[in-house]
Every structure is written in C-alpha cells, then in structure tokens.
Design an enzyme around this catalytic site. Structure first.
Site, short mmCIF file in Angstrom:
data_model
loop_
_atom_site.label_atom_id
_atom_site.label_comp_id
_atom_site.label_asym_id
_atom_site.label_seq_id
_atom_site.Cartn_x
_atom_site.Cartn_y
_atom_site.Cartn_z
N TRP A 13 -5.33 2.24 10.26
CA TRP A 13 -5.61 2.11 8.83
C TRP A 13 -5.38 0.69 8.36
O TRP A 13 -6.07 0.19 7.47
CB TRP A 13 -4.75 3.09 8.02
CG TRP A 13 -4.89 2.84 6.54
CD1 TRP A 13 -3.93 2.40 5.68
CD2 TRP A 13 -6.08 2.98 5.76
NE1 TRP A 13 -4.45 2.25 4.41
CE2 TRP A 13 -5.77 2.61 4.43
CE3 TRP A 13 -7.39 3.39 6.05
CZ2 TRP A 13 -6.70 2.62 3.40
CZ3 TRP A 13 -8.32 3.40 5.03
CH2 TRP A 13 -7.98 3.03 3.72
N GLU A 61 -11.62 6.49 5.46
CA GLU A 61 -10.95 7.26 6.51
C GLU A 61 -11.93 7.53 7.65
O GLU A 61 -11.54 7.55 8.82
CB GLU A 61 -10.40 8.57 5.96
CG GLU A 61 -9.18 8.43 5.05
CD GLU A 61 -7.94 7.92 5.77
OE1 GLU A 61 -7.94 7.87 7.02
OE2 GLU A 61 -6.96 7.57 5.08
N TYR A 66 0.83 -1.20 0.00
CA TYR A 66 0.00 0.00 0.00
C TYR A 66 0.87 1.26 0.00
O TYR A 66 0.63 2.20 -0.76
CB TYR A 66 -0.92 -0.01 1.23
CG TYR A 66 -1.70 1.26 1.42
CD1 TYR A 66 -2.79 1.56 0.60
CD2 TYR A 66 -1.37 2.17 2.43
CE1 TYR A 66 -3.52 2.73 0.77
CE2 TYR A 66 -2.09 3.33 2.61
CZ TYR A 66 -3.16 3.61 1.78
OH TYR A 66 -3.87 4.77 1.95
#
Length: 209
Positions: free
Chosen positions: A58, A50, A28
């Site tokens: 995350w 988010e 990522y």
C-alpha cells in the site's frame, strides 16, 4: 514493537506497528486509515487503488496517489466512465502510476458499474455501508493476530461476490476487506493504538447513509 502489535513514536503515542514510523505512512495511519468515509468519490478511489495494490504494498500506492488522482480525473467515476482507448494508452504511458493495462481498464469498467450502483442505491456509500458488520461479525477486541489471520471475512466475501455479479473487477475478498478497514466499515486499529478510541467515537457519531 510490543506484543500487542503497537510501536511508540517519537511523540510518545502508541500506534499500530505497520506504518513503521515512516512519516507519510504514519500520517496516513493517524489521519485517514479506519476513519469512516461516506463520500462516494473517496470510496470509489479507495476500492480502485486497492485493486492497483494487488501484488504490491500500500505504501507504493500511497506515494503515487496524487499521480493516480491526476490520471483518473480525481476518481470522479462519472468522468472516468467516459475514458476511451486514447485515455487508456495515456495511462499506460504514465510513469507516475502503476502501468498495468488490466487494472487501468478495470478502473474504467468499475466507474461504469459505480454509476449503475449509484442509480440503484442512491449512492455508493449507501450500498457499501449496508454491509457494515454487526457485533456478531467482529471480535470484541481487535488484535494483531486476528488481523494477520483474517485478511478476509465473511462480509468481505459477500461484498466481493455481489460486486463481481454486478460486473466489477479486481474486487476480490482480500481487496474488499482492506477497503473496509481503510474506509472505517470496521475499526481494526489494534488495542493500545491511540487512534482506536478516536475512530470508535467517530463511528458511533456517524450518520449512516
């Protein structure tokens, strides 16, 4: 970890330290984070995810992202805006996502607001990129200490306030700044990370919407 906030992987490349050399997180970092995005679906997906991340890591969201995409029609906001009470209950029962009713309802609400935003500005991309910080808004060299000390910026505060006025929810300034970082509105790869120059080149070549 070096004093600059980088770590060196098995491939010899220096990266921002936060991926901790976890394979999916590193991928990522290398392939997505900070690379400029102008696709409306991806922008909508990210700001929603988010919002789901609030209070979580995350990495937790990233590992559930495909489940989120399945639950929310690929984050096509035209489709999500049509979700009804039955769809909400289906999502609340879905163990593959974060089963937070408020955040699920927020995603549907924000889909409706996204349609309004697109009608007004032509695209979500045009709206969000109109807030891209200029040179005066950013330090000359991003470093770990700056990022840690600035989970929000004046620009993210402005976007957050504007979105809230338009009826969006779960879009606080910290959430918005994380969105800006991920979608390439700023380049917060630290000095010494091999991605920093790549992202900067992409940002320079980008045709702004």
């Amino acid at each position: 970890m070096s004093d600059t906030g980088t770590i060196t992987g098995d491939d010899g490349k220096s990266r921002c330290h936060w991926h901790a050399n976890l394979p999916d997180y590193m991928r990522y970092h290398d392939e997505e984070w900070g690379r400029p995005v102008t696709d409306d679906i991806r922008l909508f997906e990210k700001i929603c995810l988010e919002g789901f991340q609030s209070g979580l890591s995350w990495l937790t969201i990233l590992r559930k992202r495909e489940n989120f995409r399945a639950a929310f029609a690929g984050f096509d906001f035209e489709k999500v805006a049509l979700f009804d009470d039955a769809d909400i209950e289906h999502c609340v029962a879905d163990a593959g996502i974060i089963r937070h009713r408020g955040k699920i309802v927020s995603t549907i609400n924000n889909a409706k607001r996204a349609i309004e935003l697109k009608k007004e500005f032509g695209s979500l991309a045009r709206y969000f990129w109109s807030f891209e910080p200029g040179a005066a808004d950013r330090p000359g060299a991003v470093n770990r200490a700056y990022i840690a000390a600035n989970p929000t910026t004046p620009v993210s505060v402005r976007i957050s306030k504007d979105l809230k006025k338009r009826g969006w929810t779960f879009v606080g300034p910290t959430t918005v700044y994380a969105f800006m970082q991920a979608m390439g509105l700023v380049n917060d790869h630290v000095e010494g990370c091999f991605c920093r120059s790549e992202v900067e080149s992409m940002r320079k070549a980008l045709v702004r919407p």
